[in-house]
Write a protein that holds these residues in place. Structure first.
Motif, PDB file in Angstrom:
ATOM      1  N   SER A 282      -1.145   5.328  -6.615  1.00 60.40           N
ATOM      2  CA  SER A 282      -2.647   5.443  -6.231  1.00 60.40           C
ATOM      3  C   SER A 282      -3.185   3.940  -5.991  1.00 60.40           C
ATOM      4  N   GLU A 283      -4.346   4.416  -5.516  1.00 56.63           N
ATOM      5  CA  GLU A 283      -4.957   3.508  -4.541  1.00 56.63           C
ATOM      6  C   GLU A 283      -5.362   2.743  -5.375  1.00 56.63           C
TER       7      GLU A 283
ATOM      8  N   LYS B  43      -6.022  -6.024  -2.600  1.00 53.73           N
ATOM      9  CA  LYS B  43      -4.329  -5.307  -2.687  1.00 53.73           C
ATOM     10  C   LYS B  43      -3.446  -6.228  -2.934  1.00 53.73           C
TER      11      LYS B  43
ATOM     12  N   THR C 206      -3.828   1.489  -8.033  1.00 53.88           N
ATOM     13  CA  THR C 206      -2.817   0.966  -9.107  1.00 53.88           C
ATOM     14  C   THR C 206      -3.038  -0.297  -9.103  1.00 53.88           C
TER      15      THR C 206
ATOM     16  N   ALA D  22       4.151   8.374  -8.174  1.00 58.26           N
ATOM     17  CA  ALA D  22       2.704   8.105  -7.213  1.00 58.26           C
ATOM     18  C   ALA D  22       2.735   7.111  -7.370  1.00 58.26           C
TER      19      ALA D  22
ATOM     20  N   GLY E 103       0.737  -0.864   0.175  1.00 56.81           N
ATOM     21  CA  GLY E 103       0.203   0.140   0.233  1.00 56.81           C
ATOM     22  C   GLY E 103       0.985   1.502   0.157  1.00 56.81           C
ATOM     23  N   ASP E 104       1.727   1.247  -0.164  1.00 55.29           N
ATOM     24  CA  ASP E 104       2.911   2.811  -0.783  1.00 55.29           C
ATOM     25  C   ASP E 104       2.156   3.123  -1.783  1.00 55.29           C
ATOM     26  N   GLN E 105       2.691   5.335  -1.037  1.00 60.23           N
ATOM     27  CA  GLN E 105       2.111   5.868  -1.844  1.00 60.23           C
ATOM     28  C   GLN E 105       2.782   6.345  -2.951  1.00 60.23           C
ATOM     29  N   GLU E 106       4.298   6.259  -3.188  1.00 58.51           N
ATOM     30  CA  GLU E 106       5.337   6.376  -4.468  1.00 58.51           C
ATOM     31  C   GLU E 106       6.229   5.167  -4.250  1.00 58.51           C
TER      32      GLU E 106
END
Length: 354
Positions: free
Chosen positions: A175-176, A242, A178, A173, A145-148
């Protein structure tokens, strides 16, 4: 009277012009190590700078390839372009190449080969090193769940992967929603562009490279088949989302069917859309009541045209294509008619691996 300030200014400007000309006229002989679609993006860009199609910033006077076999993306592209292909393992002779470029190769290169290149070797790695050293940094970033994330160009060092000095990095970046497969292609393109930027002035980037931090070191180990296993009794809908976004297109996503055979789950409907639906109403319509705390409950949703599974958190995930051994890929409707409807209702599938 001599204007020394003017003379110095003109000399400085002349030096700058000469340096820029040298940069523009940079010419390299390169040996490229790669094997998959990620590495192909960099090889394609390198091939555009061969002497028969010169660039104003960089000319590659010789480009040869080292790869694992004749069946991968890199080997096929190289042969179509008429590039010399060497099969791994191979040791480079002294003074044969200016630079080695390694992208998604997965093999440790011997020290003599690294030293035998004038500038050594550099690697394009799809993470912000030292985070996610290893073969699956993209998948781990999405799973966690990394944001970047990003791309690093680093020097190749002997005996260990992804520990070299950093020439350049670029952040990207996440996204949630991706998916790893989309990020994979995006980072391949960004990485190839970052590589070309470094090559246009390789001496500068090498001389200004920095050691990786000793803080924040983590590893992304090779994927195993069991990483794609879904356990409805222990996993929430968010966790399954995820797993699917991280691993789909790389390893099968699957659960146990009632006979113990693996049921392959494909074309997951976006979890952020399905959580908004009135699932209680649909449960009453299908089963006549709401089944709380029944992970593994299965039903068909005609509105989503998918087979739905209840998760540990009493939320649902939906898949539009499925596959069973000896039956191949099926639409959700075909799977409902051929398998779900023939079972005693309500149908609940459980983890057969306990």
């Amino acid at each position: 009277m001599v204007n020394y300030l003017l003379i110095f200014s003109m000399f400085k400007r002349k030096c700058l012009i000469v340096n820029n000309l040298r940069r523009c006229q940079s010419s390299l002989s390169i040996v490229f190590y790669g094997s998959d679609a990620f590495s192909l993006s960099s090889l394609e860009k390198l091939s555009h700078h061969l002497v028969d199609s010169p660039s104003s910033e960089l000319t590659i006077n010789r480009l040869e390839v080292v790869t694992k076999n004749d069946r991968n993306h890199v080997s096929q592209f190289a042969k179509n372009k008429g590039l010399m292909v060497h099969h791994w393992p191979c040791r480079l002779k002294p003074d044969t190449y200016d630079l080695g470029v390694v992208v998604s190769f997965g093999q440790l290169i011997d020290s003599p080969s690294i030293r035998n290149c004038k500038y050594g070797m550099i690697n394009v790695h799809p993470s912000l090193l030292p985070k996610y050293r290893g073969s699956t940094p993209i998948q781990r970033a999405v799973l966690n769940g990394d944001q970047e994330t990003g791309v690093s160009v680093v020097t190749i060092e002997p005996k260990k992967f992804d520990i070299g000095k950093i020439l350049s990095q670029e952040r990207v970046a996440i996204s949630e929603s991706t998916k790893s497969i989309d990020l994979y292609h995006n980072l391949a393109e960004i990485g190839s562009s970052l590589l070309m930027k470094c090559l246009t002035n390789i001496e500068y980037y090498l001389s200004n490279s920095t050691e990786q931090s000793t803080d924040g070191v983590s590893y992304a180990t090779k994927l195993k088949k069991c990483d794609g296993y879904i356990d409805w009794e222990t996993m929430t809908s968010c966790t399954i989302d995820k797993i699917y976004r991280a691993y789909d297109s790389f390893i099968p996503i699957y659960c146990d069917w009632i006979n113990g055979s693996p049921l392959i789950l494909m074309e997951m409907v976006d979890y952020r859309d399905t959580v908004k639906l009135d699932w209680d109403k649909l449960e009453r319509l299908v089963f006549g009541c709401i089944h709380h705390d029944k992970p593994g409950l299965v039903m068909f949703n005609p509105r989503l045209n998918g087979i739905c599974f209840k998760c540990k958190d009493n939320k649902w995930v939906t898949f539009r294509q499925l596959a069973l051994k000896n039956y191949g890929k099926m639409t959700a409707l075909d799977f409902k008619n051929g398998f779900v409807s023939k079972q005693k209702q309500p149908l609940i599938i459980s983890n057969n691996r306990k």
